[in-house]
Design an enzyme around this catalytic site. Structure first.
Site, short mmCIF file in Angstrom:
data_model
loop_
_atom_site.label_atom_id
_atom_site.label_comp_id
_atom_site.label_asym_id
_atom_site.label_seq_id
_atom_site.Cartn_x
_atom_site.Cartn_y
_atom_site.Cartn_z
N GLN A 30 0.84 -1.20 0.00
CA GLN A 30 0.00 0.00 0.00
C GLN A 30 0.88 1.24 0.00
O GLN A 30 0.38 2.35 -0.03
CB GLN A 30 -0.89 0.02 1.26
N ARG A 33 -5.61 6.85 17.34
CA ARG A 33 -6.92 6.81 16.68
C ARG A 33 -7.95 6.13 17.57
O ARG A 33 -9.13 6.48 17.57
CB ARG A 33 -6.84 6.13 15.31
N ARG A 91 -7.86 -2.17 8.80
CA ARG A 91 -9.12 -1.42 8.56
C ARG A 91 -9.78 -0.96 9.88
O ARG A 91 -10.22 -1.79 10.67
CB ARG A 91 -10.07 -2.32 7.79
N GLU A 129 -12.85 2.56 5.33
CA GLU A 129 -12.87 1.86 6.61
C GLU A 129 -14.22 1.90 7.35
O GLU A 129 -14.60 0.92 7.99
CB GLU A 129 -11.79 2.44 7.53
#
Ligand code: MTE
Ligand code: HPA
Ligand code: MOS
Length: 767
Positions: free
Chosen positions: A202, A314, A346, A718
């Site tokens: 990615q 997060r 995710r 996500e």
């Protein structure tokens, strides 16, 4: 600049859809190999924590077909693939820190001979005590960073003064990415020690930098190309081990090398989702409105930092989900364990934080004997008041109240809620449960500088378009959507736009395709490039045809309209070329408005929020513990979608991946730190028969991004995974029925059949 809108909101098929199903889509392993290509395999540690006394590789070197073996002593530069911090040695020198840690690699004439050879190593260890669980790590203070304490308001006092209070703890499990295409790299040496690297990643730019640093070379000597990857789900945001080792083998042999991990090795060697433990104390009023919350949040990070700091951050930033929390204290522990370094997956910690608060709300509802949907609603953020997050961000796009209410009506929640209670009174062994849960997920990399992207667009003299941008196609359809944006902006048919590999020599210094931001960032950068070319064309047309008005040309149906004059696009391109006008441009974008102070934990980390809600109805079998999803209703905000069909795909896929995380996917390590679930025979991901029997997915029609995101769309990368929280709480609801809803079930995620049975038994005081 004006343009046609015919391609917006159009459900064009994924550009590779037909190739995916026919097998014609080329992945890294499908690239034709030059005749002298060699094949790699990795030899890894059988011990989770030990000093390395001696490594005897004689039998490996002498094994059939082996041409070379590489160890740490072959690395000319940095022996580490850590993306932010060091801690991920390619091959450790003295100490192994997890079962599966690479120790050496071989190149052989065939992949089978390479894989056979690595098994012949003799490694002598001096055992050290492994730390495997979060509990172990907390007890022994094995932490990657100092604990972080975030406090807002006065939670102690608020809890103290609350009429109701509860305490408890809760765990969410790890998860293996199980991308269909595993980790693979193919490295071809070029002149002057340059390398072309094909990798399933990615993050091509970081692959380039990591390999350059490992070889002690400049980044400009490494080109990384990625046409597409067969799923990443965060598992290829870092995990640079495969491409680094492949490049090292190529460096030593001066031959092309392909290194593809087999599925077992892939699961054993690479990191997974962080499991999280939370421990809470909450005070609330009789309506279930939370007054104060104290929370301990600890995650299993594995043996190195990797992205764990950002992931835990997060989690902290999503501990509120859609709820206004005013007085809270969170203590966050990043546990260092002797397991593969946990990594992006995710949701990136957001989902783990959200599950912690959802479980608290569920328990509050059960304590008060109220419908959890009512308690959820009571705690929602408001539009005009109660709209500031605990980290100081004002929410100006809140649609959760509408979505939640709309969905309750659409899904007939209320009626089904009471019918299910009746069903459970009539049925002794099969029990039903229902739950509705909200999602509010913040969009932007919380590491602010990552919110940038670049692009390169060429118009050839026949009027066809070639586009490149920094984003990776991982199945989500970013290339299709960006090609739609480009075609639309030029007023051309979609087929005129050529999609090609992501390539570090075309677009430099890219961020990972992650944080659900790929299309938002790269789409905007690509449109920036298009607008520069259009500006050149506009000037040219006006000059050549002596049009003096300020009117904006309109690009539509293959023509350029300037006032009442019409020019054919292809014709203008030919003329522009002959008049030496540039038909190529780079583009750039950086997200405005965002800022976040990681120290004070204050600011606006997110450009916007995505919202959605899901209602799940399940039936559990109280003999076997099995659960079946009878019906799922989803209402999800995608803003003004560029391609509704692709968004539907993301919503369904994300939901089912979340369902897997919360019901059946269970990563198990034994006491010695050995992973026990490393193949599909022991690790279960959802299959076609596990998806909801009725699956009603609807896009929120009023959705519109209030910020200037391309097309006013909202990402679906996500957020839909978190819609699956409703599955877990529906199961919990079904379990609660076995004790007549009098007690709150105690169950951790994933709610596997075993855990469901244990929870029922606990509720009935059998154990
Ligand atoms: N969808 C598919 N088909 N394959 C993937 O690997 N990764 C997910 C999500 N959806 C993924 C996917 C993750 S983790 C992210 S961050 C986003 O897609 C990345 O793509 P986007 O930024 O274009 O949404
Ligand atoms: N999401 C995904 N990847 C990231 C992030 C994030 O918020 N921050 C740094 N890498
Ligand atoms: Mo996604 S976890 O940000 O790759």
């Amino acid at each position: 600049m004006k343009s046609d809108n015919s391609l917006f909101n159009k459900s064009i098929a994924h550009d590779s859809g037909a190739k995916h199903v026919s097998g014609l889509a080329k992945y890294t392993d499908d690239i034709s190999e030059p005749l002298n290509t060699l094949y790699g395999a990795i030899g890894w540690s059988r011990n989770a924590h030990a000093k390395i006394k001696r490594v005897d590789l004689d039998a490996v070197k002498n094994s059939e077909g082996v041409l070379t073996v590489v160890t740490h002593s072959d690395i000319p530069g940095r022996n580490d693939v850590g993306p932010v911090f060091d801690g991920d040695p390619i091959f450790p020198k003295d100490k192994v820190e997890y079962y599966g840690q690479p120790l050496f690699a071989v190149a052989a004439t065939t992949i089978e001979l390479a894989r056979k050879a690595v098994l012949k190593a003799k490694v002598f260890y001096q055992d050290l005590k492994p730390i495997v669980t979060i509990d172990d790590a907390l007890k022994r203070n094995s932490l990657l960073f100092k604990p972080r304490i975030i406090k807002k308001g006065n939670p102690n006092q608020k809890i103290e003064k609350s009429k109701n209070k509860i305490k408890g703890n809760f765990t969410t499990g790890s998860q293996e990415h199980f991308y269909l295409e595993g980790q693979v790299a193919f490295v071809i040496p070029k002149e002057d020690n340059n390398y072309t690297v094909y990798s399933s990643t990615q993050h091509p730019s970081e692959t380039q930098q990591i390999i350059a640093k490992m070889l002690n070379q400049k980044s400009n000597s490494i080109d990384v190309l990625v046409r597409r990857i067969g799923g990443g789900f965060g598992g290829k945001e870092t995990n640079f081990m495969t491409s680094a080792i492949c490049a090292l083998l190529s460096h030593k042999t001066k031959k092309p090398i392909k290194l593809r991990l087999d599925r077992d090795d892939d699961i054993i060697i690479t990191g997974k989702r962080h499991d999280f433990y939370s421990d809470y104390e909450v005070g609330f009023d009789d309506d279930g409105c939370i007054n104060g919350l104290k929370l301990k949040l600890a995650s299993r990070c594995g043996m190195s930092p990797d992205l764990s700091l950002a992931i835990n951050e997060r989690a902290l930033l999503h501990i509120d989900n859609a709820y206004c929390l005013t007085d809270l204290e969170i203590k966050n522990y990043l546990c260092k364990t002797n397991t593969a370094s946990s990594t992006a997956f995710r949701g990136f910690g957001g989902n783990q934080g959200m599950m912690a608060i959802e479980n608290i709300i569920d328990n509050i509802s059960r304590h008060l004997n109220k419908d959890p949907s009512e308690v959820r609603k009571r705690n929602f953020y408001g539009k005009k008041s109660r709209n500031i997050t605990y980290y100081g961000m004002k929410i100006n796009d809140n649609v959760i109240n509408e979505i939640f209410e709309d969905l309750k009506i659409k899904s007939n929640y209320k009626k089904r809620y009471s019918e299910i209670k009746k069903f459970n009174q009539r049925n002794k062994f099969k029990k039903k449960g229902i739950a509705i849960t909200p999602v509010k997920f913040g969009i932007s990399f919380t590491t602010i500088h990552l919110n940038q992207a670049g692009a390169l667009v060429h118009v050839y003299t026949d009027g066809s378009i070639h586009m490149n941008h920094g984003g990776i196609e991982m199945g989500q359809g970013t290339h299709t959507k960006i090609a739609q944006l480009v075609a639309n902006s030029f007023g051309l048919p979609y087929e005129k736009v050529q999609i090609s590999s992501t390539n570090t020599s075309k677009v430099p210094n890219t961020s990972a395709s992650a944080a659900s931001s790929t299309t938002d960032l790269n789409g905007a950068a690509t449109l920036n490039a298009v607008s520069k070319i259009k500006s050149n064309l506009n000037k040219f047309i006006k000059k050549k045809y002596k049009i003096f008005s300020k009117i904006e040309p309109l690009y539509k149906n293959g023509n350029i309209y300037v006032g009442n004059r019409i020019f054919n696009f292809e014709e203008i391109i030919k003329q522009a070329y002959l008049n030496r006008i540039s038909l190529s441009s780079s583009g750039f974008y950086s997200t405005p408005k965002i800022n976040f102070n990681k120290k004070t934990f204050k600011g606006r980390p997110f450009y916007y929020f995505c919202y959605g809600a899901a209602v799940t109805e399940v039936t559990i079998d109280t003999f076997t513990g099995e659960s079946v999803l009878d019906r799922v209703d989803i209402l999800h905000d995608v803003g003004n979608a560029i391609n509704p069909a692709l968004e539907h795909g993301q919503i369904e896929g994300g939901f089912v991946q979340g369902q897997g995380w919360l019901t059946m996917e269970e990563v198990v390590w034994d006491k010695s730190g050995k992973i026990k679930t490393y193949s599909p025979s022991t690790y279960k991901i959802p299959a076609i028969n596990d998806i909801p029997k009725k699956f009603n997915v609807e896009i929120f029609k009023k959705g519109l991004n209030v910020e200037k995101v391309v097309n006013k769309a909202k990402t679906t990368g996500e957020p839909p995974l978190m819609l699956a929280m409703s599955v877990f709480f529906a199961i919990k609801d079904a379990i609660a029925s076995t004790a007549n809803y009098k007690k709150s079930p105690i169950i951790d995620a994933p709610a596997t059949p075993e855990k469901i049975l244990l929870s029922i038994n606990k509720l009935k005081n059998i154990i």
